[in-house]
Structures are given as structure tokens and as C-alpha cells.
Design a protein around this motif. Structure first.
Motif, PDB file in Angstrom:
ATOM      1  N   ARG A   1       0.831  -1.192   0.000  1.00 53.12           N
ATOM      2  CA  ARG A   1       0.000   0.000   0.000  1.00 53.12           C
ATOM      3  C   ARG A   1       0.874   1.254   0.000  1.00 53.12           C
ATOM      4  N   GLY A   2       0.419   2.265  -0.705  1.00 52.85           N
ATOM      5  CA  GLY A   2       1.161   3.517  -0.794  1.00 52.85           C
ATOM      6  C   GLY A   2       2.250   3.505  -1.836  1.00 52.85           C
ATOM      7  N   THR A   3       2.274   2.462  -2.690  1.00 57.98           N
ATOM      8  CA  THR A   3       3.307   2.368  -3.725  1.00 57.98           C
ATOM      9  C   THR A   3       2.694   1.900  -5.044  1.00 57.98           C
ATOM     10  N   PHE A   4       3.423   2.138  -6.120  1.00 63.18           N
ATOM     11  CA  PHE A   4       3.186   1.470  -7.392  1.00 63.18           C
ATOM     12  C   PHE A   4       4.502   0.872  -7.840  1.00 63.18           C
ATOM     13  N   VAL A   5       4.440  -0.064  -8.783  1.00 64.09           N
ATOM     14  CA  VAL A   5       5.624  -0.834  -9.159  1.00 64.09           C
ATOM     15  C   VAL A   5       5.912  -0.653 -10.646  1.00 64.09           C
ATOM     16  N   ALA A   6       7.181  -0.435 -10.961  1.00 65.61           N
ATOM     17  CA  ALA A   6       7.623  -0.291 -12.348  1.00 65.61           C
ATOM     18  C   ALA A   6       8.704  -1.312 -12.648  1.00 65.61           C
ATOM     19  N   GLY A   7       8.538  -2.040 -13.749  1.00 65.89           N
ATOM     20  CA  GLY A   7       9.500  -3.060 -14.135  1.00 65.89           C
ATOM     21  C   GLY A   7      10.227  -2.726 -15.415  1.00 65.89           C
ATOM     22  N   SER A   8      10.953  -3.684 -15.928  1.00 65.80           N
ATOM     23  CA  SER A   8      11.739  -3.494 -17.148  1.00 65.80           C
ATOM     24  C   SER A   8      11.436  -4.651 -18.090  1.00 65.80           C
ATOM     25  N   ARG A   9      12.301  -4.905 -19.058  1.00 66.35           N
ATOM     26  CA  ARG A   9      12.053  -5.950 -20.045  1.00 66.35           C
ATOM     27  C   ARG A   9      13.371  -6.472 -20.592  1.00 66.35           C
ATOM     28  N   VAL A  10      13.297  -7.636 -21.210  1.00 62.47           N
ATOM     29  CA  VAL A  10      14.411  -8.221 -21.948  1.00 62.47           C
ATOM     30  C   VAL A  10      14.046  -8.148 -23.429  1.00 62.47           C
ATOM     31  N   LEU A  11      14.923  -7.572 -24.222  1.00 66.40           N
ATOM     32  CA  LEU A  11      14.663  -7.454 -25.653  1.00 66.40           C
ATOM     33  C   LEU A  11      15.115  -8.714 -26.379  1.00 66.40           C
ATOM     34  N   MET A  12      14.304  -9.178 -27.314  1.00 65.21           N
ATOM     35  CA  MET A  12      14.671 -10.295 -28.182  1.00 65.21           C
ATOM     36  C   MET A  12      14.944  -9.746 -29.582  1.00 65.21           C
ATOM     37  N   ASN A  13      15.958 -10.296 -30.254  1.00 62.03           N
ATOM     38  CA  ASN A  13      16.236  -9.821 -31.608  1.00 62.03           C
ATOM     39  C   ASN A  13      15.212 -10.387 -32.594  1.00 62.03           C
ATOM     40  N   LYS A  14      15.287  -9.920 -33.819  1.00 64.37           N
ATOM     41  CA  LYS A  14      14.286 -10.299 -34.821  1.00 64.37           C
ATOM     42  C   LYS A  14      14.322 -11.801 -35.115  1.00 64.37           C
ATOM     43  N   GLN A  15      15.513 -12.363 -35.213  1.00 69.83           N
ATOM     44  CA  GLN A  15      15.626 -13.781 -35.543  1.00 69.83           C
ATOM     45  C   GLN A  15      14.948 -14.659 -34.484  1.00 69.83           C
ATOM     46  N   LEU A  16      15.248 -14.404 -33.224  1.00 69.99           N
ATOM     47  CA  LEU A  16      14.643 -15.189 -32.152  1.00 69.99           C
ATOM     48  C   LEU A  16      13.134 -14.938 -32.086  1.00 69.99           C
ATOM     49  N   SER A  17      12.741 -13.695 -32.233  1.00 73.18           N
ATOM     50  CA  SER A  17      11.318 -13.354 -32.181  1.00 73.18           C
ATOM     51  C   SER A  17      10.539 -14.056 -33.282  1.00 73.18           C
ATOM     52  N   ASP A  18      11.068 -13.998 -34.498  1.00 72.05           N
ATOM     53  CA  ASP A  18      10.389 -14.656 -35.622  1.00 72.05           C
ATOM     54  C   ASP A  18      10.265 -16.161 -35.389  1.00 72.05           C
ATOM     55  N   LYS A  19      11.304 -16.751 -34.809  1.00 69.97           N
ATOM     56  CA  LYS A  19      11.287 -18.187 -34.541  1.00 69.97           C
ATOM     57  C   LYS A  19      10.192 -18.546 -33.541  1.00 69.97           C
ATOM     58  N   LEU A  20      10.103 -17.792 -32.450  1.00 64.98           N
ATOM     59  CA  LEU A  20       9.112 -18.096 -31.422  1.00 64.98           C
ATOM     60  C   LEU A  20       7.689 -17.854 -31.916  1.00 64.98           C
ATOM     61  N   VAL A  21       7.522 -16.780 -32.689  1.00 63.34           N
ATOM     62  CA  VAL A  21       6.195 -16.503 -33.249  1.00 63.34           C
ATOM     63  C   VAL A  21       5.794 -17.606 -34.219  1.00 63.34           C
ATOM     64  N   HIS A  22       6.727 -18.044 -35.054  1.00 60.48           N
ATOM     65  CA  HIS A  22       6.440 -19.104 -36.021  1.00 60.48           C
ATOM     66  C   HIS A  22       6.080 -20.408 -35.323  1.00 60.48           C
ATOM     67  N   LEU A  23       6.839 -20.746 -34.273  1.00 64.18           N
ATOM     68  CA  LEU A  23       6.599 -21.996 -33.554  1.00 64.18           C
ATOM     69  C   LEU A  23       5.469 -21.874 -32.540  1.00 64.18           C
ATOM     70  N   GLN A  24       5.043 -20.632 -32.266  1.00 64.28           N
ATOM     71  CA  GLN A  24       4.081 -20.352 -31.206  1.00 64.28           C
ATOM     72  C   GLN A  24       4.540 -20.985 -29.892  1.00 64.28           C
ATOM     73  N   LYS A  25       5.797 -20.727 -29.582  1.00 62.21           N
ATOM     74  CA  LYS A  25       6.411 -21.227 -28.354  1.00 62.21           C
ATOM     75  C   LYS A  25       6.421 -20.105 -27.316  1.00 62.21           C
ATOM     76  N   PRO A  26       5.700 -20.257 -26.213  1.00 63.23           N
ATOM     77  CA  PRO A  26       5.532 -19.145 -25.277  1.00 63.23           C
ATOM     78  C   PRO A  26       6.594 -19.016 -24.192  1.00 63.23           C
ATOM     79  N   SER A  27       7.624 -19.857 -24.220  1.00 59.19           N
ATOM     80  CA  SER A  27       8.656 -19.789 -23.188  1.00 59.19           C
ATOM     81  C   SER A  27      10.008 -19.481 -23.812  1.00 59.19           C
ATOM     82  N   VAL A  28      10.879 -18.879 -23.003  1.00 59.73           N
ATOM     83  CA  VAL A  28      12.194 -18.445 -23.474  1.00 59.73           C
ATOM     84  C   VAL A  28      13.260 -19.003 -22.541  1.00 59.73           C
TER      85      VAL A  28
END
Length: 281
Positions: free
Chosen positions: A113-140
Motif C-alpha cells: 500500500r502507498g506504492t506502485f511498481v515499475a519493471g523493465s524488459r528483456v529485448l529479443m532480436n528479430k531472428q529469435l522473435s520470428d522463430k518463437l512466433v512461427h513456432l508459437q512457443k511461449p517460453s524463453v
């Protein structure tokens, strides 16, 4: 799987392949949210069809809220989603993210209470992203090639707790709207997102300014709340000077409230499209 009384808002626009991966990663959470609300800023029917298909096996209540495509109106669709959240804690992501299996669990561990939370992210390159989207694989695999931001990949509970109140807590630029969490009552107090933002950028920083000015503290979720960002071309930034100016205006005037915000939808708002998981009924 365990569930907790929290609402997960997922913003999306015309990328059902990425949204499907995102939703699949939600299904694999070690602790599930109480509900998932897809905040859709004007996607075509393909996104609605995807949600209709995936809801049959979705483990929690699934809602799809949609508005007409009239340009970039992320603040408006987020406000509409916040207005119908059933739970008092709201976690917010974008639909182009894959969630670490402890993402929800990590966020809930830092709620205070009395706070909000801000996070960050891990960037994936195009090759890895395209592979996961194509395979529909939701884990990294956090050690595979194609990832940046090494320190953002790890979920380490004790280190996350240690960093929460120590990492850039006054810096309103060290946050991303794709990975934040709030108490709903605090969002109501500052009137949610400012809908004068009609172009990409700074709407997330601006709401942070008002939350801080209202007396809240910002917590950082480092070494926790891990998300992997699917590669896509950068957003149109031609109006970035305009949105940056809106942010600076809120900072200058020490704003705590916006006039065009969440209160338009509270109490009387009915979503244009609402799809609920049959398993949640």
C-alpha cells in the motif's frame, strides 16, 4: 495452479500472433491472476477470433474490451480496462511480451500500500522473435542467443526485495508502461491515464508523475517480474516532442489529477466486446 485477486491488463493492437503467445505465457504462470482483460485499441476481427478460440482452455476469466481504431488511443483503452477491473490490484503489460512463469508471483510479492511498481524488459532480436512466433512457443530460455539486457532475465526473490526500494525510485523515466502494477484505488485517485495523449510515448511517465505527486512511492521490480519483448519496428515518434511537452507540463505544475481520464467510465461503462472464459463461470 494458485490464483490471487489481481487483474492483468494486456494492451494490444493488430498483432494476434504475438497476443496468442502472450496469453499462452499467462496460462503457464505459477500463480495466476484472478482475471485477464485484453485492452484492444482498434484491432480487426482477427484478434477477437483469436480470443474466442483461446478462451475455451483459458484457466481464468478472460475479457476482451475493444474500441474503434481512431489512431493511437492507448490511454483511453487502458482507462476503459481499469474501470472494469474486478480486483483491487492491477498488473499491466503489453501484448507483445512473453512472461517468465513467475511474473505474476513476483509482482504480487512486491505489492505494498502507498506504492506502485515499475519493471523493465528483456529485448529479443528479430531472428529469435520470428522463430518463437512461427513456432508459437511461449517460453524463453534465458541463456539462449538473441537476448539483451542480461540482468533483466533473472527472477531472484531475495534480490528483488532488496532492490525494490533502492533502484531509481525518484526517476520517472526509469519505467515502462508494458510492465507496471498499481492499486486500483490509487489509479482512481489520480483519474487514471491522461487521454490528451494521442501519440506514442510518455503517457506512462506522466501517470507516474501524478502518482508520485499524490504521495505514492515508486518501487522497482528488478530481478523479478521478467518479461521478454518480441521484436517489432519502432513506433512512429514524429509527435514525440508533443507528448514530451505534455509530460513536462505535468511535472512543472506538480499535477495530481487529469481532467480527461478514468472517471468517464467508472460506474456506467459497458465494454463493447466482452468474452469470458467458460471455466470461470
Amino acid at each position: 495452479m494458485k490464483t490471487f485477486s489481481s487483474s492483468l491488463i494486456i494492451s494490444t493492437y493488430n498483432w494476434p500472433e504475438a497476443l496468442r503467445l502472450c496469453l499462452l505465457s499467462v496460462k503457464e504462470q505459477s500463480v495466476l491472476p484472478g482475471e485477464v482483460i485484453v485492452a484492444d485499441d482498434g484491432s480487426t476481427a482477427q484478434t477477437a477470433e483469436l480470443i474466442e478460440a483461446i478462451r475455451q482452455t483459458f484457466p481464468v476469466k478472460l475479457i476482451h474490451i475493444w474500441q474503434e481504431d481512431e489512431g493511437f488511443r492507448l490511454s483511453k483503452i487502458r482507462n476503459k480496462a481499469i474501470a472494469i477491473c474486478s480486483y483491487d490490484y492491477v498488473i499491466q503489460i503489453d501484448g507483445d511480451l512473453l512472461l517468465h512463469r513467475h511474473f505474476i508471483k513476483d509482482h504480487l510479492a512486491l505489492r505494498k500500500r502507498g506504492t506502485f511498481v515499475a519493471g523493465s524488459r528483456v529485448l529479443m532480436n528479430k531472428q529469435l522473435s520470428d522463430k518463437l512466433v512461427h513456432l508459437q512457443k511461449p517460453s524463453v530460455d534465458i541463456f539462449q542467443s538473441g537476448l539483451t539486457n542480461i540482468c533483466n532475465r533473472f527472477s531472484i526473490r531475495w534480490l528483488s526485495r532488496y532492490m525494490a526500494d533502492r533502484y531509481r525510485n525518484q526517476d520517472i523515466y526509469t519505467l515502462r508502461g508494458c510492465n507496471m502494477a498499481f492499486w486500483k484505488e490509487d489509479l482512481v485517485r489520480v483519474n487514471g491515464y491522461n487521454e490528451v495523449f494521442h501519440a506514442w510515448g510518455r503517457e506512462d511517465n506522466e501517470i507516474a508523475v501524478r502518482l508520485l505527486n499524490s504521495g505514492l512511492k515508486k518501487r522497482a521490480i528488478k530481478f523479478g517480474g521478467v518479461v521478454f519483448h518480441i521484436f517489432h519496428p519502432e513506433a512512429d515518434r514524429t509527435r514525440f516532442r508533443e507528448t514530451d511537452g505534455l509530460l513536462l507540463d505535468s511535472m512543472l505544475h506538480k499535477s495530481v489529477y487529469c481532467t480527461q481520464g478514468l472517471n468517464q467510465y467508472l460506474g456506467s461503462f459497458a465494454p463493447v466486446v466482452q468474452i469470458e472464459s467458460a471455466l470461470a463461470v
